[in-house]
Write a protein that holds these residues in place. Structure first.
Motif, PDB file in Angstrom:
ATOM      1  N   GLY A 111       0.789  -1.223   0.000  1.00 14.68           N
ATOM      2  CA  GLY A 111       0.000   0.000   0.000  1.00 14.68           C
ATOM      3  C   GLY A 111       0.821   1.272   0.000  1.00 14.68           C
ATOM      4  O   GLY A 111       0.289   2.355   0.254  1.00 14.68           O
ATOM      5  N   ILE A 259      -4.470  -3.469  -4.745  1.00 15.18           N
ATOM      6  CA  ILE A 259      -3.950  -2.175  -4.291  1.00 15.18           C
ATOM      7  C   ILE A 259      -2.655  -1.764  -4.977  1.00 15.18           C
ATOM      8  O   ILE A 259      -2.297  -0.586  -4.978  1.00 15.18           O
ATOM      9  CB  ILE A 259      -3.761  -2.157  -2.760  1.00 15.18           C
ATOM     10  CG1 ILE A 259      -2.766  -3.238  -2.317  1.00 15.18           C
ATOM     11  CG2 ILE A 259      -5.078  -2.297  -2.035  1.00 15.18           C
ATOM     12  CD1 ILE A 259      -2.399  -3.146  -0.842  1.00 15.18           C
ATOM     13  N   ILE A 283      -4.515   4.225   1.236  1.00 12.02           N
ATOM     14  CA  ILE A 283      -4.529   2.814   0.840  1.00 12.02           C
ATOM     15  C   ILE A 283      -4.307   1.994   2.106  1.00 12.02           C
ATOM     16  O   ILE A 283      -3.250   2.095   2.746  1.00 12.02           O
ATOM     17  CB  ILE A 283      -3.441   2.508  -0.206  1.00 12.02           C
ATOM     18  CG1 ILE A 283      -3.675   3.345  -1.471  1.00 12.02           C
ATOM     19  CG2 ILE A 283      -3.427   1.016  -0.546  1.00 12.02           C
ATOM     20  CD1 ILE A 283      -2.547   3.265  -2.477  1.00 12.02           C
ATOM     21  N   ASN A 288      -7.155  -4.263   2.828  1.00  7.62           N
ATOM     22  CA  ASN A 288      -7.275  -4.337   1.368  1.00  7.62           C
ATOM     23  C   ASN A 288      -8.331  -3.376   0.843  1.00  7.62           C
ATOM     24  O   ASN A 288      -9.225  -3.740   0.063  1.00  7.62           O
ATOM     25  CB  ASN A 288      -7.591  -5.772   0.914  1.00  7.62           C
ATOM     26  CG  ASN A 288      -7.386  -5.958  -0.576  1.00  7.62           C
ATOM     27  OD1 ASN A 288      -6.529  -5.306  -1.182  1.00  7.62           O
ATOM     28  ND2 ASN A 288      -8.174  -6.834  -1.193  1.00  7.62           N
ATOM     29  N   VAL A 290      -9.126   0.708  -0.691  1.00  8.16           N
ATOM     30  CA  VAL A 290      -8.679   1.976  -1.262  1.00  8.16           C
ATOM     31  C   VAL A 290      -9.701   3.041  -0.880  1.00  8.16           C
ATOM     32  O   VAL A 290     -10.908   2.855  -1.090  1.00  8.16           O
ATOM     33  CB  VAL A 290      -8.558   1.880  -2.800  1.00  8.16           C
ATOM     34  CG1 VAL A 290      -8.239   3.256  -3.397  1.00  8.16           C
ATOM     35  CG2 VAL A 290      -7.480   0.881  -3.188  1.00  8.16           C
TER      36      VAL A 290
END
Length: 391
Positions: A111, A259, A283, A288, A290
């Protein structure tokens, strides 16, 4: 603080020039040869052929990592032969794979937004390549590249110490300045490094290259470390894990495709229908997710960074002021830099002493994983990796 600009190679010096086939490094080699230096050209070989070669009817952009490397090496070889320059190709594929490609993938999958060029400069161009030169038993006075930057030495010790190490200062052509990418090169390595284009404008470089009839003057410049066409292939070793795209209130707006395909501040390619402009604001790799938000929600008042590289490894003892760049294209902004004490519940595995950087004005799209580079009087005081933004 006052600085002296260090002398460039002089007639009779043995100079190794890192060559890519581009106009900057080619002209650098030519200028040093014409100056009377004993020039040795070297090119690092990165391409290992582990990704399938893509055939396309459309011309692909120049990139550092790709099958076009062979053509670049042939051009360097031809130039050196024409000008009586000793030439070597140094293979660094395995180190490049571990230090740049695997790092790039791991950061995106965590991320964060990686900067492969900074990693490459630290571990490959000014690391594995220099090791390869040493393994060839080549003795040299200087190592030069076509980067736009200066090497300077302070006239007094850094951060109150008695050490006066080599440091990196901005180039004359600020539109081409590459110091941000060079911030993690250790001072000890910089002792023998010089950038002959430091005081030149890019337009002047092209003019001189064309006058010298250099084929490199007609080449497209490399823009990325890997072509867009190879991005998905690079990440094909593991399947992407789709997840939710949400807003700041947690409402699901759509699905993301993994991601690793997103970065802070991104607007295009989000695949959601919202009645107002939205951007990637965060992120969350753990969940998981966004997170999208309006533009104003991307502003931060400060950031926390760690894993700093300081001149001569001298870490500041107290709070100080400097200018900071949070990405290559951002303008430097004034900031206060102070030691950061992790709060209760902060379980991030910090690398060394983390520092809090408080901006004089809000900054947009601060991206964890990118470099926070500190400047004063146009000289790099240090550089770290952004851990988190403080909204």
């Amino acid at each position: 603080m006052n600085y002296e600009i260090l002398d460039m190679p002089k007639k009779g010096d043995t100079v190794v020039v890192g060559m890519s086939g581009g106009v900057d490094s080619t002209l650098t080699a030519l200028m040093l040869k014409e100056k009377g230096c004993n020039v040795i050209g070297v090119t690092m070989s990165l391409w290992d052929g582990k990704l399938p070669e893509i055939k396309s009817d459309k011309p692909m952009k120049e990139a550092c990592y790709g099958p076009g490397e062979e053509e670049n090496i042939e051009e360097c070889k031809k130039f050196c032969a024409e000008h009586g320059i000793e030439y070597h190709v140094i293979e660094v594929q395995e180190t490049y794979r571990q230090k740049v490609l695997e790092y790039f993938k791991a950061e995106y999958r965590a991320g964060r937004t990686p900067n492969p060029c900074i990693q490459c400069n630290r571990y490959i161009k000014f690391g594995a390549l220099l090791d390869g030169i040493q393994n060839l038993s080549i003795n040299y006075d200087y190592f030069c590249t076509g980067h736009y930057a200066k090497i300077v030495r302070p006239q007094e010790g850094v951060f109150g110490s008695d050490k006066k190490p080599c440091m990196i200062a901005t180039a004359a052509d600020i539109t081409k300045d590459q110091t941000y990418f060079l911030n993690r090169i250790p001072s000890s390595v910089l002792e023998k490094v010089r950038f002959p284009l430091a005081t030149m404008k890019k337009a002047e470089v092209f003019e001189l290259a064309k006058k010298a009839n250099l084929e490199a003057a007609n080449r497209e410049e490399s823009q990325d470390f890997i072509g867009e066409e190879y991005f998905d292939l690079l990440f094909a070793d593991k399947p992407s894990v789709p997840g939710d795209i949400i807003d700041l209130d947690g409402h699901v707006l759509g699905k993301h495709k993994g991601i690793e395909h997103y970065t802070i501040g991104q607007r295009r390619g989000l695949g959601v229908a919202v009645s107002y402009p939205v951007y990637v604001q965060a992120i969350d790799a753990k969940n998981n997710v966004v997170v999208l938000a309006p533009n104003d929600a991307l502003n931060s008042s400060a950031l926390v960074a760690d894993d700093f590289v300081w001149p001569a490894d001298v870490e500041p003892a107290e709070e100080f002021e400097a200018e900071i760049k949070i990405r290559l294209a951002s303008r430097p902004v004034k900031a206060k830099i102070s030691r950061y004490v992790p709060e209760a519940g902060d379980d991030f595995a910090y690398k060394g002493q983390p520092w809090l950087v408080t901006f004089s004005e809000p900054q947009r799209a601060v991206a964890p994983g990118q470099s926070a580079v500190l400047y004063k009087d146009n000289v790099i005081l240090g550089g770290g990796i952004i851990v988190k933004a403080i909204k």
